[in-house]
Design a protein around this motif. Structure first.
Motif, PDB file in Angstrom:
ATOM      1  N   SER A 133     -14.992   1.575  -8.003  1.00  0.00           N
ATOM      2  CA  SER A 133     -14.672   1.923  -6.538  1.00  0.00           C
ATOM      3  C   SER A 133     -14.799   0.995  -5.584  1.00  0.00           C
ATOM      4  O   SER A 133     -14.361   1.459  -4.868  1.00  0.00           O
TER       5      SER A 133
ATOM      6  N   PRO B 185     -16.409   7.621 -14.257  1.00  0.00           N
ATOM      7  CA  PRO B 185     -17.171   6.858 -13.584  1.00  0.00           C
ATOM      8  C   PRO B 185     -15.585   5.601 -13.694  1.00  0.00           C
ATOM      9  O   PRO B 185     -16.134   5.020 -14.571  1.00  0.00           O
TER      10      PRO B 185
ATOM     11  N   SER C  87     -12.137  12.967 -15.432  1.00  0.00           N
ATOM     12  CA  SER C  87     -12.043  11.927 -14.281  1.00  0.00           C
ATOM     13  C   SER C  87     -13.419  11.390 -14.553  1.00  0.00           C
ATOM     14  O   SER C  87     -14.995  11.534 -14.304  1.00  0.00           O
TER      15      SER C  87
ATOM     16  N   CYS D  90     -10.951  11.366   0.568  1.00  0.00           N
ATOM     17  CA  CYS D  90     -11.044  11.774  -0.455  1.00  0.00           C
ATOM     18  C   CYS D  90     -10.929  10.972  -2.202  1.00  0.00           C
ATOM     19  O   CYS D  90     -10.435   9.945  -1.613  1.00  0.00           O
ATOM     20  N   GLY D  91     -11.566  11.098  -3.148  1.00  0.00           N
ATOM     21  CA  GLY D  91     -11.718   9.747  -4.115  1.00  0.00           C
ATOM     22  C   GLY D  91     -13.196   9.248  -3.877  1.00  0.00           C
ATOM     23  O   GLY D  91     -13.592   8.223  -5.341  1.00  0.00           O
ATOM     24  N   THR D  92     -13.790   9.162  -2.995  1.00  0.00           N
ATOM     25  CA  THR D  92     -15.001   8.576  -2.690  1.00  0.00           C
ATOM     26  C   THR D  92     -15.903   8.932  -3.385  1.00  0.00           C
ATOM     27  O   THR D  92     -16.280   9.620  -3.630  1.00  0.00           O
ATOM     28  N   PRO D  93     -16.321   7.997  -4.609  1.00  0.00           N
ATOM     29  CA  PRO D  93     -17.481   8.481  -5.265  1.00  0.00           C
ATOM     30  C   PRO D  93     -18.701   8.936  -4.721  1.00  0.00           C
ATOM     31  O   PRO D  93     -19.783   8.342  -3.546  1.00  0.00           O
TER      32      PRO D  93
ATOM     33  N   PRO E 233     -23.658   8.459 -10.918  1.00  0.00           N
ATOM     34  CA  PRO E 233     -21.934   9.041 -10.917  1.00  0.00           C
ATOM     35  C   PRO E 233     -21.949  10.548 -10.787  1.00  0.00           C
ATOM     36  O   PRO E 233     -22.522  10.866 -12.376  1.00  0.00           O
TER      37      PRO E 233
ATOM     38  N   TYR F 201     -16.363  13.127  -7.563  1.00  0.00           N
ATOM     39  CA  TYR F 201     -15.458  12.452  -6.229  1.00  0.00           C
ATOM     40  C   TYR F 201     -15.610  13.234  -5.100  1.00  0.00           C
ATOM     41  O   TYR F 201     -15.489  14.651  -5.464  1.00  0.00           O
TER      42      TYR F 201
ATOM     43  N   LEU G  68     -16.731  19.149  -4.601  1.00  0.00           N
ATOM     44  CA  LEU G  68     -16.163  17.896  -5.033  1.00  0.00           C
ATOM     45  C   LEU G  68     -14.575  18.149  -5.385  1.00  0.00           C
ATOM     46  O   LEU G  68     -14.188  19.408  -6.180  1.00  0.00           O
ATOM     47  N   ARG G  69     -14.237  16.755  -6.038  1.00  0.00           N
ATOM     48  CA  ARG G  69     -12.425  16.832  -5.570  1.00  0.00           C
ATOM     49  C   ARG G  69     -12.085  17.554  -7.306  1.00  0.00           C
ATOM     50  O   ARG G  69     -10.988  18.253  -7.235  1.00  0.00           O
TER      51      ARG G  69
END
Length: 357
Positions: A21, A18, A16, A254-257, A312, A315, A295-296
């Motif tokens: 976003s 960066p 994953s 979910c997935g927000t940096p 970063p 996420y 974290l995701r």
């Protein structure tokens, strides 16, 4: 949540990197005032950025060449749904641009580059800051760009002062500065070995004995770590929470940096059955640690790595024992996490960072 100890257990690897976003996007660029030849831009030109969701534009990043050494940032002066206007700042060079929205998220760079031509001499001296907002421990420190106009070199004296008390905390004397060559001085946020307080600062410049108007910028010790819309947890999601909760939960999609709130060295990046994917950072310039949990994916940083403020790190997710997607954030006093320190309620800090970021 009780602080987990590091473990050799690993989560499934997820690649994953960066990525841009922000829901905003840049489509075209147009110089609309004080333009150069054939519609090119120059220092002081009014640039219109067209695209989508630009009502949320906060800052425009002039990316220049590859890498961030020549990046220059300016605040949007007008914001509309499909366009935003910005004055081209001193030091901007030809290259793509990107937009930072009000949540701190970044768009993809423009496909077509902005063409910036040198400005004709219009004043004996020109000043500009690299960015209107600077963070301690960021990849690029607070910086003043200046150009002596004309044919003769000049002596330059610069003070860095804190508002509103006017305390001078740094000084530079630069003799016989060559004309028509952009120069830069930087400040790392330190004075007398200590990180300076969050607030407004100014560069005071004197050229050949003549004082110039001050150049003002904001400085913050920490950056809000979630680049998107958030809701602060309450009840069981707050510090304490009736269950020994050692941090505060910040809910986001979910997935927000997520970025490092403060630069430092990664004490641990890995997996725990309760914390899920998580990161612990030993903060530069302080004796504190910050912890980021659930974290995701596998963290974007590794144990032992040096990170910058705003870099970063992952996420928002719901890995481990988590109800809903959120960042569980902890702040630890000296000597730090798992080293004899104690967790403190970070909510006031988080709210302050959100206001200043």
């Amino acid at each position: 949540m009780t602080a987990p100890a590091p473990t050799a257990q690993s989560a499934p690897a997820v690649s994953s990197a960066p990525a841009p976003s922000s829901p905003a996007a840049v489509a075209t660029l147009q110089c609309v005032d004080r333009c150069g030849a054939a519609g090119t831009s120059r220092y002081g030109s009014l640039l219109r950025v067209r695209g989508k969701a630009l009502k949320q534009a906060d800052e425009i990043v002039f990316l220049g060449a590859a890498g961030d050494a020549d990046d220059v940032i300016a605040e949007a002066v007008t914001r509309r749904t499909t366009s935003a206007d910005v004055r081209v700042p001193l030091g901007a060079v030809s290259g793509p641009i990107a937009v930072v929205d009000r949540q701190g998220a970044l768009t993809a760079p423009s496909v077509a580059p902005l063409v910036v031509e040198p400005s004709p001499p219009s004043a004996p001296f020109e000043l500009g800051v690299r960015a209107p907002r600077a963070f301690f421990g960021a990849a690029q420190p607070a910086a003043l760009t200046y150009v002596v106009r004309g044919a003769a070199p000049a002596d330059v004296s610069i003070d860095l002062a804190r508002r509103p008390d006017g305390l001078v905390i740094a000084h530079w004397d630069i003799p016989q500065v060559a004309p028509e060559v952009p120069q830069r001085v930087t400040w790392d946020g330190m004075a007398n070995g200590k990180v300076q307080r969050t607030g407004t600062y100014e560069f005071r410049v004197t050229v050949g004995g003549v004082a110039q108007p001050p150049v003002v910028f904001d400085f913050a010790r920490d950056q809000f770590p979630v680049l998107g819309k958030v809701t602060f947890g309450t009840g069981a999601a707050a510090f304490g929470g009736g269950r020994g909760h050692q941090g505060h939960d910040v809910f986001a999609a979910c997935g927000t940096p997520l970025v490092a709130a403060h630069g430092g060295v990664v004490k641990f990046a890995g997996w725990h059955a309760r914390a899920g994917n998580y990161v612990v950072i030993d903060n530069h310039g302080t004796d504190t640690d910050y912890v980021y949990m659930h974290l995701r994916d596998v963290p974007l940083v590794a144990t032992g790595a040096t990170v910058f403020t705003g870099q970063p790190i992952g996420y928002v997710g719901d890995t481990g024992v988590a109800t809903g997607c959120h960042l569980h954030f902890e702040a630890w006093t000296a000597p730090g996490w798992q080293a004899g320190g104690a967790p403190i309620n970070p909510l006031a800090m988080l709210r302050s960072w959100a206001a200043n970021s």
